[in-house]
Structure formats: structure tokens, C-alpha cells
Motif scaffolding. Structure first.
Motif, PDB file in Angstrom:
ATOM      1  N   ALA A 264       5.195   2.187 -16.648  1.00  0.00           N
ATOM      2  CA  ALA A 264       6.183   1.937 -15.604  1.00  0.00           C
ATOM      3  C   ALA A 264       5.967   0.554 -14.987  1.00  0.00           C
ATOM      4  CB  ALA A 264       6.103   3.014 -14.531  1.00  0.00           C
ATOM      5  N   THR A 265       4.710   0.222 -14.755  1.00  0.00           N
ATOM      6  CA  THR A 265       4.390  -1.098 -14.207  1.00  0.00           C
ATOM      7  C   THR A 265       4.822  -2.207 -15.155  1.00  0.00           C
ATOM      8  OG1 THR A 265       2.511  -0.207 -12.966  1.00  0.00           O
ATOM      9  CG2 THR A 265       2.522  -2.573 -13.380  1.00  0.00           C
ATOM     10  N   ASP A 266       4.555  -2.023 -16.436  1.00  0.00           N
ATOM     11  CA  ASP A 266       4.958  -3.026 -17.429  1.00  0.00           C
ATOM     12  C   ASP A 266       6.476  -3.162 -17.498  1.00  0.00           C
ATOM     13  OD1 ASP A 266       2.335  -3.515 -18.024  1.00  0.00           O
ATOM     14  OD2 ASP A 266       2.280  -2.277 -19.831  1.00  0.00           O
ATOM     15  N   THR A 267       7.170  -2.038 -17.373  1.00  0.00           N
ATOM     16  CA  THR A 267       8.637  -2.063 -17.403  1.00  0.00           C
ATOM     17  C   THR A 267       9.171  -2.907 -16.248  1.00  0.00           C
ATOM     18  OG1 THR A 267       8.738   0.120 -18.448  1.00  0.00           O
ATOM     19  CG2 THR A 267      10.725  -0.640 -17.309  1.00  0.00           C
ATOM     20  N   PHE A 268       8.564  -2.748 -15.098  1.00  0.00           N
ATOM     21  CA  PHE A 268       9.012  -3.481 -13.913  1.00  0.00           C
ATOM     22  C   PHE A 268       8.541  -4.932 -13.939  1.00  0.00           C
ATOM     23  CE2 PHE A 268       8.262  -4.844  -9.475  1.00  0.00           C
ATOM     24  CZ  PHE A 268       9.539  -4.679  -8.945  1.00  0.00           C
ATOM     25  N   ALA A 269       7.260  -5.146 -14.189  1.00  0.00           N
ATOM     26  CA  ALA A 269       6.678  -6.481 -14.044  1.00  0.00           C
ATOM     27  C   ALA A 269       6.903  -7.378 -15.249  1.00  0.00           C
ATOM     28  CB  ALA A 269       5.178  -6.352 -13.766  1.00  0.00           C
ATOM     29  N   LYS A 270       6.758  -6.822 -16.443  1.00  0.00           N
ATOM     30  CA  LYS A 270       6.834  -7.642 -17.648  1.00  0.00           C
ATOM     31  C   LYS A 270       8.240  -7.687 -18.247  1.00  0.00           C
ATOM     32  CE  LYS A 270       1.974  -6.941 -18.897  1.00  0.00           C
ATOM     33  NZ  LYS A 270       1.026  -6.449 -19.947  1.00  0.00           N
ATOM     34  N   GLN A 271       8.944  -6.583 -18.158  1.00  0.00           N
ATOM     35  CA  GLN A 271      10.291  -6.527 -18.731  1.00  0.00           C
ATOM     36  C   GLN A 271      11.374  -6.851 -17.714  1.00  0.00           C
ATOM     37  OE1 GLN A 271      10.819  -2.755 -20.791  1.00  0.00           O
ATOM     38  NE2 GLN A 271       8.713  -2.791 -21.573  1.00  0.00           N
ATOM     39  N   GLY A 291      -4.606 -12.302  -9.165  1.00  0.00           N
ATOM     40  CA  GLY A 291      -3.837 -13.503  -8.916  1.00  0.00           C
ATOM     41  C   GLY A 291      -2.338 -13.345  -9.009  1.00  0.00           C
ATOM     42  N   GLU A 292      -1.875 -12.127  -9.218  1.00  0.00           N
ATOM     43  CA  GLU A 292      -0.433 -11.897  -9.300  1.00  0.00           C
ATOM     44  C   GLU A 292       0.163 -11.840  -7.891  1.00  0.00           C
ATOM     45  OE1 GLU A 292       0.495  -8.497 -11.709  1.00  0.00           O
ATOM     46  OE2 GLU A 292      -1.176  -8.887 -13.084  1.00  0.00           O
ATOM     47  N   LYS A 293       1.356 -12.373  -7.762  1.00  0.00           N
ATOM     48  CA  LYS A 293       2.047 -12.326  -6.478  1.00  0.00           C
ATOM     49  C   LYS A 293       2.866 -11.038  -6.416  1.00  0.00           C
ATOM     50  CE  LYS A 293       2.344 -17.354  -5.897  1.00  0.00           C
ATOM     51  NZ  LYS A 293       3.254 -18.509  -5.703  1.00  0.00           N
ATOM     52  N   VAL A 294       2.377 -10.110  -5.633  1.00  0.00           N
ATOM     53  CA  VAL A 294       3.006  -8.796  -5.542  1.00  0.00           C
ATOM     54  C   VAL A 294       3.366  -8.517  -4.091  1.00  0.00           C
ATOM     55  CG1 VAL A 294       2.780  -6.338  -6.018  1.00  0.00           C
ATOM     56  CG2 VAL A 294       1.590  -7.996  -7.469  1.00  0.00           C
ATOM     57  N   GLU A 295       4.614  -8.195  -3.861  1.00  0.00           N
ATOM     58  CA  GLU A 295       5.060  -7.803  -2.529  1.00  0.00           C
ATOM     59  C   GLU A 295       5.277  -6.292  -2.521  1.00  0.00           C
ATOM     60  OE1 GLU A 295       8.220 -10.132  -0.864  1.00  0.00           O
ATOM     61  OE2 GLU A 295       7.595 -11.945  -1.937  1.00  0.00           O
ATOM     62  N   TYR A 296       4.809  -5.659  -1.485  1.00  0.00           N
ATOM     63  CA  TYR A 296       4.886  -4.192  -1.471  1.00  0.00           C
ATOM     64  C   TYR A 296       4.907  -3.657  -0.050  1.00  0.00           C
ATOM     65  CZ  TYR A 296      -0.132  -4.026  -0.356  1.00  0.00           C
ATOM     66  OH  TYR A 296      -1.361  -4.166   0.249  1.00  0.00           O
ATOM     67  N   VAL A 297       5.312  -2.403   0.041  1.00  0.00           N
ATOM     68  CA  VAL A 297       5.359  -1.676   1.307  1.00  0.00           C
ATOM     69  C   VAL A 297       4.593  -0.373   1.115  1.00  0.00           C
ATOM     70  CG1 VAL A 297       6.841  -0.492   2.973  1.00  0.00           C
ATOM     71  CG2 VAL A 297       7.625  -2.621   1.890  1.00  0.00           C
ATOM     72  N   VAL A 298       3.726  -0.043   2.074  1.00  0.00           N
ATOM     73  CA  VAL A 298       3.072   1.266   2.083  1.00  0.00           C
ATOM     74  C   VAL A 298       3.699   2.078   3.207  1.00  0.00           C
ATOM     75  CG1 VAL A 298       0.915   2.535   2.400  1.00  0.00           C
ATOM     76  CG2 VAL A 298       0.906   0.367   1.159  1.00  0.00           C
ATOM     77  N   PRO A 299       4.602   3.008   2.896  1.00  0.00           N
ATOM     78  CA  PRO A 299       5.243   3.792   3.953  1.00  0.00           C
ATOM     79  C   PRO A 299       4.209   4.536   4.788  1.00  0.00           C
ATOM     80  CG  PRO A 299       6.409   4.070   1.866  1.00  0.00           C
ATOM     81  CD  PRO A 299       5.143   3.338   1.556  1.00  0.00           C
ATOM     82  N   ASP A 300       4.427   4.565   6.095  1.00  0.00           N
ATOM     83  CA  ASP A 300       3.430   5.189   6.963  1.00  0.00           C
ATOM     84  C   ASP A 300       3.491   6.712   6.938  1.00  0.00           C
ATOM     85  OD1 ASP A 300       5.729   5.606   8.400  1.00  0.00           O
ATOM     86  OD2 ASP A 300       5.117   4.450  10.162  1.00  0.00           O
ATOM     87  N   VAL A 301       4.521   7.271   6.316  1.00  0.00           N
ATOM     88  CA  VAL A 301       4.537   8.696   5.982  1.00  0.00           C
ATOM     89  C   VAL A 301       4.256   8.760   4.486  1.00  0.00           C
ATOM     90  CG1 VAL A 301       5.900  10.809   5.878  1.00  0.00           C
ATOM     91  CG2 VAL A 301       6.197   9.231   7.795  1.00  0.00           C
ATOM     92  N   ASN A 302       3.129   9.304   4.110  1.00  0.00           N
ATOM     93  CA  ASN A 302       2.679   9.181   2.730  1.00  0.00           C
ATOM     94  C   ASN A 302       1.973  10.451   2.284  1.00  0.00           C
ATOM     95  OD1 ASN A 302       1.850   7.738   0.214  1.00  0.00           O
ATOM     96  ND2 ASN A 302       2.316   5.897   1.445  1.00  0.00           N
ATOM     97  N   ILE A 303       1.468  10.427   1.067  1.00  0.00           N
ATOM     98  CA  ILE A 303       0.754  11.584   0.527  1.00  0.00           C
ATOM     99  C   ILE A 303      -0.593  11.126  -0.024  1.00  0.00           C
ATOM    100  CG2 ILE A 303       1.721  11.432  -1.816  1.00  0.00           C
ATOM    101  CD1 ILE A 303       1.947  14.597  -1.595  1.00  0.00           C
ATOM    102  N   SER A 304      -1.613  11.946   0.186  1.00  0.00           N
ATOM    103  CA  SER A 304      -2.951  11.620  -0.295  1.00  0.00           C
ATOM    104  C   SER A 304      -3.031  11.920  -1.789  1.00  0.00           C
ATOM    105  CB  SER A 304      -4.002  12.430   0.463  1.00  0.00           C
ATOM    106  OG  SER A 304      -5.305  12.072   0.039  1.00  0.00           O
ATOM    107  N   ILE A 305      -3.175  10.872  -2.585  1.00  0.00           N
ATOM    108  CA  ILE A 305      -3.234  11.005  -4.045  1.00  0.00           C
ATOM    109  C   ILE A 305      -4.697  11.215  -4.435  1.00  0.00           C
ATOM    110  CG2 ILE A 305      -2.798   9.837  -6.225  1.00  0.00           C
ATOM    111  CD1 ILE A 305      -0.525   8.339  -4.828  1.00  0.00           C
ATOM    112  N   ASP A 306      -5.059  12.461  -4.683  1.00  0.00           N
ATOM    113  CA  ASP A 306      -6.448  12.845  -4.906  1.00  0.00           C
ATOM    114  C   ASP A 306      -6.719  13.050  -6.395  1.00  0.00           C
ATOM    115  OD1 ASP A 306      -6.749  12.832  -2.151  1.00  0.00           O
ATOM    116  OD2 ASP A 306      -6.289  14.972  -1.959  1.00  0.00           O
ATOM    117  N   ASN A 307      -7.759  12.375  -6.897  1.00  0.00           N
ATOM    118  CA  ASN A 307      -8.062  12.385  -8.340  1.00  0.00           C
ATOM    119  C   ASN A 307      -9.405  13.059  -8.609  1.00  0.00           C
ATOM    120  OD1 ASN A 307      -7.258   8.955  -7.929  1.00  0.00           O
ATOM    121  ND2 ASN A 307      -5.761  10.544  -8.368  1.00  0.00           N
ATOM    122  N   PRO A 308      -9.405  14.190  -9.327  1.00  0.00           N
ATOM    123  CA  PRO A 308     -10.648  14.932  -9.552  1.00  0.00           C
ATOM    124  C   PRO A 308     -11.424  14.471 -10.786  1.00  0.00           C
ATOM    125  CG  PRO A 308      -8.813  16.166 -10.421  1.00  0.00           C
ATOM    126  CD  PRO A 308      -8.223  14.922  -9.798  1.00  0.00           C
TER     127      PRO A 308
END
Length: 399
Positions: A264-271, A291-308
């Protein structure tokens, strides 16, 4: 040398291969029994000799025992079931299967663990690594990819491996933090200058906004994206009808569903496809570090992405790698390893580390943070949202 000692020596010579084979691999064990079987058939003299020696030896040993009773030995059973012991080897191979976005973190952590293990145990650990969508990796392990350790995007995937009989129940209690070793939150990546004016989740439902996110049928990361969208409505007072309406509008703005977060990242960034991308916060921070210039927003209502993290019991017992696998998992919770996760954009599971200035300066504060438990746990979530005919399929059917 006494008579019974001479008889014992002769018996050991005649049956040495058989005794040795008990501790060997299955194929060697079969070979040893076959050899003894041919010996018995082809040598009547040997058979008679063995019978007589065994009879005399039994009497001799009984006499020497002084009539002791109540003590038995069953060494054959554990020997026959023994697996290779990795600790006896100078080198041991460990297979790590993980979801795509952890690759950079593990590549930083593994050399540190290898160095520490060599210092402590004088044993060299060689890692085989596999990265991909969490759902795809889960199916691969169930279908025969012999992972010793799995680090997946969500506990629901680990539970599927447990239900396949490869991981023992209670795996999450074997390590700290209920098995969660890394975590992040969802972020919205925009094009330079944020031309669509994206500020929060609700903006993704606007007309003319093209969103890139992976397929939750194959990607654990995409499940988190879906849940972040859904929970953004629930956590702000909406009901399930409102949540369904909102998420349906958002997915109508999704032109393509890549198989995993990396694609998905490659589709957005590279393609160059799409106006916005939902991704892990850690991926965004890692891109900025490169070194990549990335603009982003972290919404203040979010979900904890927990990886086991979990040891794959059936495989480590087969490979004889349990000790080193458990050692690696334990190491991932160490301050040294957690520091590496933080450097590469993951939020720490260590609360002491989470309160340090480095961490509080690095990660935006959140107003509301939902959890999987809020939504009923992964079994209920998968059944409701991602099973065939579930909410996601119904939403896709409306596009």
C-alpha cells in the motif's frame, strides 16, 4: 572379569547399534531395527546365543540386585521421543516470521541479540527471516512454513496458529504485557502541502478524496485501519449504524486494495496513486528518518495497534530450538530492544520508557485511544467484520 561381566560385554557388543539408535532421528531408528531384524533371521546361531546370554544375564543381575523391588527404569521412552538439542550445537538456526513493517526494527535488533547470545552461551544464532502481510504470513505458517517465532500484526492471527495446533494455549501469558511486544497507532499520510485539507478521519469520506489502504482480508495492518475508522465514530458518540454509514463512504473512495501495508505504501509513494494513505505511525516516522519528506496527521481519536510475539511450540520442539527462541522473545522486551523499536517509530510497551522525554517529544499525544478489547476481542471482531459475508464484504458490495 566375572562371568556375568563377560556376558554383559558380549550382549552390549551384539546390541550396541540398537541402543544407540534410540536417541537418533526417526530414520536412523528404523534402520537400526531393520538391521537387528535381518540379524535375527539370517543367524540362528546368533539368535540362540543371544537368548542364552540374555537368560543367564537376567539371573545374574537378579542375584546381584539383592532382591530389590519397587524401582523401574523407562529411559527408552524419553530417548525415543527426544528432539535435537540446539544448545549442544555451535550454530543454531532460528526462523522468524513477521509482518511487513517490522523488518527494519528486527534488522536492527537481531544483530544485538546474536552478539549477546554468543557472549552468554558461546553459540552462534543464524536467523532466517520472512516478512509479509500478517494474514498471509499466518496462513503460510499454518500451511507449513516452519517458523520458530511469529511476530504478527494482531493477536487474532496468533490465535489462528494456536487453533491449528502449532502454539499451545496460554502463549500470551508466557511473556510480559499479554504477549504484546510492539505497538503503534494509525496515521493519515497526505500529499505535499496537504492539498485536500485532511485533518481527521471524517475528511476521508469527502467526495474527491482517493484513499489508499490495504485489504483487511490479507493484511493485519488493514484490519487496524478499518477498526480505526469504525472506532472514530463509536468513540465520539455514534452508533453502529452511523459507523457503517461512515466507513462505507470512506471505502467508496478506495480505488485499489493492495495485499499488505508495505505494498500500500509503495502504491501511494512510488506509483503516485491516491491523495491520502492510512499507515502505521511507525512507518511514517521510519520514512522520515530515511530522509523522505512525509506529511501526515495522527488523529487524536485513534486505536492502539498492538503486535504480539509468540514461540511456535510444535516447531521449536521439532527443531530443538526452544531455548534460543524463548531467549529471543525475552530479549525483545529488554530496554535495549525496546529502545530500537522506539528509534524506528514504534511506541514502547515499557511504561517507564514511554514516560521519558525522548518518547513524549517523539509521539503526538492522543485524546482517546481505543483498544481491541473495547470491540469485543479479535474472535468477535473477525467474525463480525472480516469473515465472509461480514461487515467489510457488505461494504465492498455497495461500491
Amino acid at each position: 572379569m566375572s562371568l556375568w561381566q563377560r556376558l554383559l560385554k558380549r550382549l552390549q557388543a551384539m546390541s550396541y547399534d540398537k541402543l544407540l539408535a534410540y536417541g537418533n532421528a526417526k530414520g536412523e531408528r528404523i534402520y537400526a531395527f531393520n538391521r537387528m531384524y535381518r540379524f535375527k533371521l539370517n543367524s540362528l546361531k546368533g539368535f540362540v546365543s543371544l537368548f542364552l546370554v540374555g537368560t543367564v544375564l537376567s539371573v545374574a543381575l537378579a542375584a546381584c540386585s539383592g532382591g530389590e523391588t519397587g524401582s523401574t527404569s523407562s529411559s527408552e521412552t524419553p530417548a525415543a521421543n527426544a528432539t535435537p538439542v540446539a544448545a549442544s550445537k555451535d550454530n543454531v538456526e532460528l526462523t522468524l516470521v513477521s509482518f511487513a513493517v517490522t523488518k527494519a526494527a528486527h534488522e536492527a535488533i537481531i544483530p544485538k541479540f546474536v552478539e549477546q547470545w554468543k557472549k552468554d552461551r558461546n553459540q552462534t544464532v543464524v536467523f532466517k527471516q520472512s516478512y509479509g502481510g500478517s494474514g498471509s504470513q499466518t496462513r503460510a505458517v499454518i500451511d507449513g512454513l516452519e517458523a520458530d517465532v511469529v511476530h504478527l500484526a494482531l493477536a487474532g492471527d496468533t490465535t489462528k496458529i494456536e487453533k491449528a495446533g502449532l502454539i499451545q494455549p496460554g502463549w500470551e501469558k508466557e511473556v510480559p504485557n499479554n504477549g504484546i511486544v510492539s505497538k503503534s497507532v494509525a496515521a493519515i499520510v497526505t500529499r505535499s502541502g496537504n492539498p485536500k485539507g485532511i485533518k481527521n478521519w471524517q475528511d476521508l469520506a469527502k467526495d474527491g478524496v482517493k484513499l489508499i489502504t490495504a485489504n483487511p482480508k490479507t493484511s493485519g495492518g488493514a484490519k487496524w485501519n478499518f477498526l480505526a475508522l469504525w472506532d472514530s465514530v463509536i468513540k465520539t458518540g455514534g452508533d453502529e449504524a452511523k459507523a457503517t454509514e461512515f466507513v462505507t463512504k470512506v471505502y467508496k473512495n478506495v480505488p485499489i486494495l493492495p495485499k499488505d501495508a508495505r505494498e500500500a505504501t509503495d502504491t501511494f509513494a512510488k506509483q503516485g496513486q491516491g491523495d491520502v494513505l492510512i499507515n502505521y505511525e511507525n512507518e511514517v516516522l521510519l520514512a522520515q528518518q530515511k530522509g523522505e519528506k512525509v506529511e501526515y496527521v495522527v488523529p487524536d481519536v485513534n486505536i492502539s495497534i498492538d503486535n504480539p510475539i509468540a514461540v511456535v511450540d510444535k516447531n521449536v520442539d521439532k527443531h530443538g530450538t526452544r531455548e534460543v527462541a524463548e531467549g529471543f522473545v525475552k530479549y525483545l522486551y529488554s530496554p535495549e530492544a525496546q529502545q530500537e523499536f522506539v528509534k524506528l517509530g514504534f511506541r514502547p510497551v515499557d511504561e517507564a520508557l514511554a514516560q521519558t522525554k525522548e518518547v513524549t517529544d517523539k509521539f503526538p499525544k492522543l485524546k482517546t485511544l481505543g483498544t481491541v478489547a473495547d470491540l469485543g476481542g479479535w474472535e468477535a471482531i473477525d467474525q463480525k467484520f472480516f469473515a465472509d459475508g461480514g461487515v467489510f464484504d457488505k461494504i465492498q458490495g455497495k461500491k
